[in-house]
Design a protein around this motif. Sequence first.
Motif, PDB file in Angstrom:
ATOM      1  N   ASP A  51       0.853  -1.285   0.085  1.00 59.73           N
ATOM      2  CA  ASP A  51      -0.051  -0.012  -0.113  1.00 59.73           C
ATOM      3  C   ASP A  51       0.857   1.367   0.174  1.00 59.73           C
ATOM      4  O   ASP A  51       1.534   1.522   0.794  1.00 59.73           O
ATOM      5  CB  ASP A  51      -0.901  -0.094   1.095  1.00 59.73           C
ATOM      6  N   THR A  52       0.644   1.951  -1.044  1.00 61.35           N
ATOM      7  CA  THR A  52       1.383   3.439  -1.075  1.00 61.35           C
ATOM      8  C   THR A  52       0.783   4.743  -0.913  1.00 61.35           C
ATOM      9  O   THR A  52       1.203   5.719  -0.659  1.00 61.35           O
ATOM     10  CB  THR A  52       2.148   3.473  -2.515  1.00 61.35           C
ATOM     11  N   ILE A  53      -0.528   4.471  -0.607  1.00 65.90           N
ATOM     12  CA  ILE A  53      -1.199   5.781  -0.601  1.00 65.90           C
ATOM     13  C   ILE A  53      -2.317   5.641   0.698  1.00 65.90           C
ATOM     14  O   ILE A  53      -3.285   6.625   0.784  1.00 65.90           O
ATOM     15  CB  ILE A  53      -2.485   5.734  -1.864  1.00 65.90           C
ATOM     16  N   GLY A  54      -2.198   4.681   1.600  1.00 64.62           N
ATOM     17  CA  GLY A  54      -3.026   4.779   2.810  1.00 64.62           C
ATOM     18  C   GLY A  54      -4.578   4.135   2.660  1.00 64.62           C
ATOM     19  O   GLY A  54      -5.425   4.553   3.427  1.00 64.62           O
ATOM     20  N   ALA A  55      -4.751   3.027   1.951  1.00 61.47           N
ATOM     21  CA  ALA A  55      -5.958   2.268   1.910  1.00 61.47           C
ATOM     22  C   ALA A  55      -6.199   1.704   3.244  1.00 61.47           C
ATOM     23  O   ALA A  55      -5.448   1.377   3.790  1.00 61.47           O
ATOM     24  CB  ALA A  55      -6.054   1.412   0.611  1.00 61.47           C
ATOM     25  N   GLY A  56      -7.708   1.255   3.309  1.00 67.14           N
ATOM     26  CA  GLY A  56      -7.926   0.600   4.363  1.00 67.14           C
ATOM     27  C   GLY A  56      -8.821  -0.442   4.216  1.00 67.14           C
ATOM     28  O   GLY A  56      -9.482  -0.576   2.959  1.00 67.14           O
ATOM     29  N   GLU A  57      -9.151  -1.168   5.102  1.00 64.06           N
ATOM     30  CA  GLU A  57     -10.028  -2.626   4.839  1.00 64.06           C
ATOM     31  C   GLU A  57     -11.392  -2.233   4.427  1.00 64.06           C
ATOM     32  O   GLU A  57     -12.059  -0.881   4.532  1.00 64.06           O
ATOM     33  CB  GLU A  57     -10.520  -3.199   6.226  1.00 64.06           C
ATOM     34  N   ASP A  58     -11.859  -2.638   3.405  1.00 61.40           N
ATOM     35  CA  ASP A  58     -13.177  -2.333   2.685  1.00 61.40           C
ATOM     36  C   ASP A  58     -13.110  -1.433   1.506  1.00 61.40           C
ATOM     37  O   ASP A  58     -14.045  -1.173   0.745  1.00 61.40           O
ATOM     38  CB  ASP A  58     -14.269  -2.142   3.402  1.00 61.40           C
ATOM     39  N   ASP A  59     -12.032  -0.730   1.357  1.00 63.75           N
ATOM     40  CA  ASP A  59     -11.680   0.093   0.203  1.00 63.75           C
ATOM     41  C   ASP A  59     -11.713  -0.781  -0.931  1.00 63.75           C
ATOM     42  O   ASP A  59     -10.941  -1.700  -1.163  1.00 63.75           O
ATOM     43  CB  ASP A  59     -10.620   0.923   0.256  1.00 63.75           C
ATOM     44  N   TYR A  60     -12.065  -0.249  -2.044  1.00 64.03           N
ATOM     45  CA  TYR A  60     -11.823  -0.713  -3.361  1.00 64.03           C
ATOM     46  C   TYR A  60     -10.507   0.025  -3.925  1.00 64.03           C
ATOM     47  O   TYR A  60     -10.614   1.457  -3.749  1.00 64.03           O
ATOM     48  CB  TYR A  60     -12.921  -0.480  -4.498  1.00 64.03           C
ATOM     49  N   VAL A  61      -9.736  -0.650  -4.494  1.00 64.88           N
ATOM     50  CA  VAL A  61      -8.478  -0.104  -4.817  1.00 64.88           C
ATOM     51  C   VAL A  61      -8.219  -0.451  -6.229  1.00 64.88           C
ATOM     52  O   VAL A  61      -8.516  -1.342  -6.727  1.00 64.88           O
ATOM     53  CB  VAL A  61      -7.278  -0.350  -3.884  1.00 64.88           C
ATOM     54  N   LEU A  62      -7.297   0.447  -6.905  1.00 66.72           N
ATOM     55  CA  LEU A  62      -6.650   0.217  -8.168  1.00 66.72           C
ATOM     56  C   LEU A  62      -5.167  -0.541  -7.977  1.00 66.72           C
ATOM     57  O   LEU A  62      -4.288   0.217  -7.199  1.00 66.72           O
ATOM     58  CB  LEU A  62      -6.400   1.662  -8.786  1.00 66.72           C
ATOM     59  N   ILE A  63      -4.957  -1.636  -8.550  1.00 66.36           N
ATOM     60  CA  ILE A  63      -3.630  -2.281  -8.556  1.00 66.36           C
ATOM     61  C   ILE A  63      -3.025  -2.427  -9.701  1.00 66.36           C
ATOM     62  O   ILE A  63      -3.763  -2.574 -10.795  1.00 66.36           O
ATOM     63  CB  ILE A  63      -4.043  -3.740  -7.963  1.00 66.36           C
ATOM     64  N   VAL A  64      -1.864  -2.502  -9.635  1.00 67.24           N
ATOM     65  CA  VAL A  64      -0.796  -2.837 -10.945  1.00 67.24           C
ATOM     66  C   VAL A  64       0.035  -3.837 -10.487  1.00 67.24           C
ATOM     67  O   VAL A  64       0.451  -4.131  -9.213  1.00 67.24           O
ATOM     68  CB  VAL A  64      -0.072  -1.497 -11.341  1.00 67.24           C
ATOM     69  N   GLN A  65       0.419  -4.718 -11.269  1.00 67.88           N
ATOM     70  CA  GLN A  65       1.157  -5.809 -10.905  1.00 67.88           C
ATOM     71  C   GLN A  65       2.378  -5.956 -12.074  1.00 67.88           C
ATOM     72  O   GLN A  65       2.383  -5.367 -12.950  1.00 67.88           O
ATOM     73  CB  GLN A  65       0.316  -7.459 -11.134  1.00 67.88           C
ATOM     74  N   GLY A  66       3.187  -7.078 -11.548  1.00 63.67           N
ATOM     75  CA  GLY A  66       4.399  -7.194 -12.407  1.00 63.67           C
ATOM     76  C   GLY A  66       5.534  -6.187 -12.347  1.00 63.67           C
ATOM     77  O   GLY A  66       5.537  -5.454 -11.494  1.00 63.67           O
ATOM     78  N   SER A  67       6.097  -5.824 -13.528  1.00 65.02           N
ATOM     79  CA  SER A  67       6.996  -4.850 -13.623  1.00 65.02           C
ATOM     80  C   SER A  67       6.241  -3.439 -13.450  1.00 65.02           C
ATOM     81  O   SER A  67       7.203  -2.508 -12.810  1.00 65.02           O
ATOM     82  CB  SER A  67       7.938  -4.989 -14.948  1.00 65.02           C
ATOM     83  N   SER A  68       5.183  -3.187 -13.799  1.00 62.50           N
ATOM     84  CA  SER A  68       4.563  -2.051 -13.514  1.00 62.50           C
ATOM     85  C   SER A  68       4.641  -1.534 -11.906  1.00 62.50           C
ATOM     86  O   SER A  68       4.522  -0.461 -11.641  1.00 62.50           O
ATOM     87  CB  SER A  68       3.027  -1.988 -13.963  1.00 62.50           C
ATOM     88  N   ALA A  69       4.598  -2.791 -11.142  1.00 60.66           N
ATOM     89  CA  ALA A  69       4.399  -2.394  -9.591  1.00 60.66           C
ATOM     90  C   ALA A  69       5.793  -1.946  -9.161  1.00 60.66           C
ATOM     91  O   ALA A  69       5.765  -1.304  -8.093  1.00 60.66           O
ATOM     92  CB  ALA A  69       4.248  -3.915  -8.844  1.00 60.66           C
ATOM     93  N   ARG A  70       6.999  -1.889  -9.873  1.00 60.83           N
ATOM     94  CA  ARG A  70       8.106  -1.174  -9.542  1.00 60.83           C
ATOM     95  C   ARG A  70       8.415  -0.094 -10.244  1.00 60.83           C
ATOM     96  O   ARG A  70       9.533   0.572 -10.301  1.00 60.83           O
ATOM     97  CB  ARG A  70       9.106  -2.165  -9.691  1.00 60.83           C
ATOM     98  N   LEU A  71       7.352   0.723 -10.880  1.00 65.16           N
ATOM     99  CA  LEU A  71       7.761   1.956 -11.735  1.00 65.16           C
ATOM    100  C   LEU A  71       7.207   3.162 -10.953  1.00 65.16           C
ATOM    101  O   LEU A  71       7.558   4.207 -11.311  1.00 65.16           O
ATOM    102  CB  LEU A  71       6.784   1.811 -12.963  1.00 65.16           C
ATOM    103  N   THR A  72       6.651   3.021  -9.663  1.00 61.30           N
ATOM    104  CA  THR A  72       6.581   4.309  -9.074  1.00 61.30           C
ATOM    105  C   THR A  72       7.590   4.680  -8.142  1.00 61.30           C
ATOM    106  O   THR A  72       8.550   3.709  -7.778  1.00 61.30           O
ATOM    107  CB  THR A  72       5.148   3.900  -8.125  1.00 61.30           C
ATOM    108  N   PRO A  73       7.821   5.814  -7.764  1.00 64.78           N
ATOM    109  CA  PRO A  73       8.905   6.552  -7.001  1.00 64.78           C
ATOM    110  C   PRO A  73       8.944   5.677  -5.710  1.00 64.78           C
ATOM    111  O   PRO A  73      10.203   5.404  -5.175  1.00 64.78           O
ATOM    112  CB  PRO A  73       8.772   7.973  -6.874  1.00 64.78           C
ATOM    113  N   GLU A  74       7.825   5.270  -5.248  1.00 64.40           N
ATOM    114  CA  GLU A  74       7.883   4.721  -3.702  1.00 64.40           C
ATOM    115  C   GLU A  74       8.355   3.185  -3.929  1.00 64.40           C
ATOM    116  O   GLU A  74       8.704   2.492  -2.696  1.00 64.40           O
ATOM    117  CB  GLU A  74       6.403   4.549  -3.136  1.00 64.40           C
TER     118      GLU A  74
END
Length: 103
Positions: A51-74
């Motif tokens: 989690d890079t943005i402070g999501a919590g239980e029951d939130d619907y979130v947008l996910i990226v996987q694979g190499s895209s997951a390592r493309l954010t500054p965080e």
Amino acid sequence: MFIARVTGSVVCTQKIETMTGHKLLVVEPYRLEEKKRSTLATTGRTFIAVDTIGAGEDDYVLIVQGSSARLTPETKELPIDAVIIGIVDSVHIEKKNIYDRNK
């Protein structure tokens, strides 16, 4: 990218140093319900995402996987393959509002 719902969290007291301070959440992918196409339905799977943005239980979130997951500054230096990059406010399909966070 896909939508998932946060269903829980994972606590690891021992982990590699680069993962220290990163919140791990259990997420369950959702898809558009096939027949009526008016609701989101679970895929029946779960996995762990950073989690890079402070999501919590029951939130619907947008996910990226694979190499895209390592493309954010965080996450560019982390050994991960799934990251939460957004909290979903609403979903509109074929001019229908099928999810609204505020309702």
